[in-house]
Design a protein around this motif. Structure first.
Motif, mmCIF file in Angstrom:
data_model
loop_
_atom_site.group_PDB
_atom_site.id
_atom_site.type_symbol
_atom_site.label_atom_id
_atom_site.label_comp_id
_atom_site.label_asym_id
_atom_site.label_seq_id
_atom_site.Cartn_x
_atom_site.Cartn_y
_atom_site.Cartn_z
ATOM 1 N N PHE A 21 71.647 19.633 -47.640
ATOM 2 C CA PHE A 21 70.584 19.967 -46.683
ATOM 3 C C PHE A 21 70.913 21.159 -45.787
ATOM 4 O O PHE A 21 70.022 21.683 -45.114
ATOM 5 N N SER A 22 72.155 21.594 -45.779
ATOM 6 C CA SER A 22 72.517 22.707 -44.886
ATOM 7 C C SER A 22 71.692 23.958 -45.175
ATOM 8 O O SER A 22 71.348 24.696 -44.257
ATOM 9 N N LYS A 23 71.312 24.184 -46.429
ATOM 10 C CA LYS A 23 70.520 25.389 -46.739
ATOM 11 C C LYS A 23 69.121 25.332 -46.140
ATOM 12 O O LYS A 23 68.466 26.355 -45.995
ATOM 13 N N TYR A 24 68.655 24.130 -45.811
ATOM 14 C CA TYR A 24 67.324 23.979 -45.218
ATOM 15 C C TYR A 24 67.363 23.834 -43.692
ATOM 16 O O TYR A 24 66.421 24.229 -43.011
ATOM 17 N N LEU A 25 68.422 23.218 -43.168
ATOM 18 C CA LEU A 25 68.407 22.805 -41.762
ATOM 19 C C LEU A 25 69.398 23.516 -40.844
ATOM 20 O O LEU A 25 69.319 23.360 -39.633
ATOM 21 N N LEU A 26 70.310 24.301 -41.402
ATOM 22 C CA LEU A 26 71.319 24.964 -40.571
ATOM 23 C C LEU A 26 70.678 25.993 -39.647
ATOM 24 O O LEU A 26 69.798 26.752 -40.071
ATOM 25 N N ASP A 27 71.092 25.994 -38.402
ATOM 26 C CA ASP A 27 70.684 26.991 -37.396
ATOM 27 C C ASP A 27 69.199 26.976 -37.024
ATOM 28 O O ASP A 27 68.681 27.976 -36.535
ATOM 29 N N LEU A 28 68.515 25.858 -37.215
ATOM 30 C CA LEU A 28 67.115 25.795 -36.785
ATOM 31 C C LEU A 28 67.048 25.493 -35.287
ATOM 32 O O LEU A 28 67.884 24.776 -34.756
ATOM 33 N N ASP A 29 66.022 26.027 -34.612
ATOM 34 C CA ASP A 29 65.851 25.760 -33.180
ATOM 35 C C ASP A 29 64.748 24.729 -32.932
ATOM 36 O O ASP A 29 64.340 24.494 -31.816
ATOM 37 N N HIS A 30 64.265 24.101 -34.012
ATOM 38 C CA HIS A 30 63.232 23.063 -33.912
ATOM 39 C C HIS A 30 63.579 21.957 -34.905
ATOM 40 O O HIS A 30 64.384 22.165 -35.806
ATOM 41 N N GLU A 31 62.974 20.780 -34.726
ATOM 42 C CA GLU A 31 63.249 19.668 -35.637
ATOM 43 C C GLU A 31 62.399 19.745 -36.894
ATOM 44 O O GLU A 31 61.250 20.170 -36.850
ATOM 45 N N GLU A 32 62.993 19.346 -37.999
ATOM 46 C CA GLU A 32 62.280 19.188 -39.260
ATOM 47 C C GLU A 32 62.715 17.867 -39.880
ATOM 48 O O GLU A 32 63.856 17.435 -39.698
ATOM 49 N N PHE A 33 61.793 17.236 -40.601
ATOM 50 C CA PHE A 33 62.090 15.985 -41.299
ATOM 51 C C PHE A 33 61.921 16.234 -42.788
ATOM 52 O O PHE A 33 60.890 16.752 -43.215
ATOM 53 N N TRP A 34 62.941 15.909 -43.557
ATOM 54 C CA TRP A 34 62.957 16.124 -45.007
ATOM 55 C C TRP A 34 63.307 14.818 -45.706
ATOM 56 O O TRP A 34 63.953 13.942 -45.121
ATOM 57 N N ILE A 35 62.899 14.740 -46.970
ATOM 58 C CA ILE A 35 63.370 13.650 -47.819
ATOM 59 C C ILE A 35 63.968 14.267 -49.080
ATOM 60 O O ILE A 35 63.592 15.367 -49.476
ATOM 61 N N LEU A 36 64.897 13.548 -49.658
ATOM 62 C CA LEU A 36 65.483 13.948 -50.925
ATOM 63 C C LEU A 36 65.195 12.812 -51.903
ATOM 64 O O LEU A 36 65.632 11.676 -51.700
ATOM 65 N N SER A 56 62.382 18.897 -29.511
ATOM 66 C CA SER A 56 62.961 17.564 -29.320
ATOM 67 C C SER A 56 62.281 16.461 -30.122
ATOM 68 O O SER A 56 62.429 15.293 -29.812
ATOM 69 N N GLY A 57 61.549 16.817 -31.173
ATOM 70 C CA GLY A 57 60.978 15.746 -31.980
ATOM 71 C C GLY A 57 60.084 16.253 -33.089
ATOM 72 O O GLY A 57 59.604 17.389 -33.057
ATOM 73 N N THR A 58 59.876 15.401 -34.083
ATOM 74 C CA THR A 58 58.938 15.669 -35.167
ATOM 75 C C THR A 58 58.432 14.330 -35.678
ATOM 76 O O THR A 58 59.048 13.291 -35.441
ATOM 77 N N VAL A 59 57.310 14.337 -36.360
ATOM 78 C CA VAL A 59 56.692 13.112 -36.848
ATOM 79 C C VAL A 59 57.043 12.923 -38.324
ATOM 80 O O VAL A 59 56.997 13.872 -39.099
ATOM 81 N N ALA A 60 57.388 11.698 -38.680
ATOM 82 C CA ALA A 60 57.642 11.377 -40.091
ATOM 83 C C ALA A 60 56.711 10.232 -40.469
ATOM 84 O O ALA A 60 56.951 9.093 -40.099
ATOM 85 N N ASP A 61 55.638 10.556 -41.164
ATOM 86 C CA ASP A 61 54.647 9.565 -41.537
ATOM 87 C C ASP A 61 55.110 8.826 -42.801
ATOM 88 O O ASP A 61 55.248 9.445 -43.865
ATOM 89 N N PRO A 62 55.342 7.505 -42.707
ATOM 90 C CA PRO A 62 55.799 6.749 -43.875
ATOM 91 C C PRO A 62 54.858 6.878 -45.079
ATOM 92 O O PRO A 62 55.319 6.894 -46.220
ATOM 93 N N LYS A 63 53.557 7.003 -44.842
ATOM 94 C CA LYS A 63 52.612 7.138 -45.957
ATOM 95 C C LYS A 63 52.902 8.400 -46.756
ATOM 96 O O LYS A 63 52.858 8.392 -47.986
ATOM 97 N N ILE A 64 53.213 9.487 -46.075
ATOM 98 C CA ILE A 64 53.516 10.753 -46.765
ATOM 99 C C ILE A 64 54.849 10.641 -47.510
ATOM 100 O O ILE A 64 54.983 11.108 -48.637
#
Length: 132
Positions: A21-36, A56-64
């Motif tokens: 995940f480092s290639k997607y999330l390293l050095d970001l200044d905002h939150e992101e939610f990912w699944i693998l 300081s937050g992001t939404v992770a919808d279980p349906k998605i």
């Protein structure tokens, strides 16, 4: 698009998932939610970004999350999101969300292998901490 070699990558530990995940999330200044999404052999099917949030937050919808897992016939899912603050501790919301997604996954016969909190200086693994 993931290369064939990347798709065959096996996620054998929380550290391997963190590195991936480092290639997607390293050095970001905002939150992101990912699944693998993983197959029965814990090989990567596909990474999918679920949401982008604020500082300081992001939404992770279980349906998605489960819509994607079902569409790709995933046997297992690793959840991950970053904490730009560098705080490795899961928030109460992180803990509740993880619990809910694990319960839903059990009903759908989709294993939640881990939930990783990503920071630039390390990570927290719900699986390693026996919190799944």
């Amino acid at each position: 698009k993931e290369s064939e070699e990347e798709k065959r990558t096996k996620i054998t530990s929380s550290y391997v998932a963190y590195q991936y995940f480092s290639k997607y999330l390293l050095d970001l200044d905002h939150e992101e939610f990912w699944i693998l999404l993983l197959n029965r052999n814990l090989e990567i099917i596909k990474p999918i970004q679920i949401s982008t949030g604020g500082v300081s937050g992001t939404v992770a919808d279980p349906k998605i999350i489960f819509k994607n897992a079902i569409e790709h016939l995933a046997s297992a899912v690793i959840l991950t999101h970053n904490h730009p603050s560098g705080n490795l501790n899961p928030s109460n919301a992180d803990i509740q969300l993880t619990k809910r997604i694990v319960e839903l996954g059990t009903m759908l016969e989709i294993t939640i292998s881990d939930h990783i909190i990503f920071t630039n200086n390390g990570f927290y693994s719900f699986a390693d901490d026996n919190k799944l």
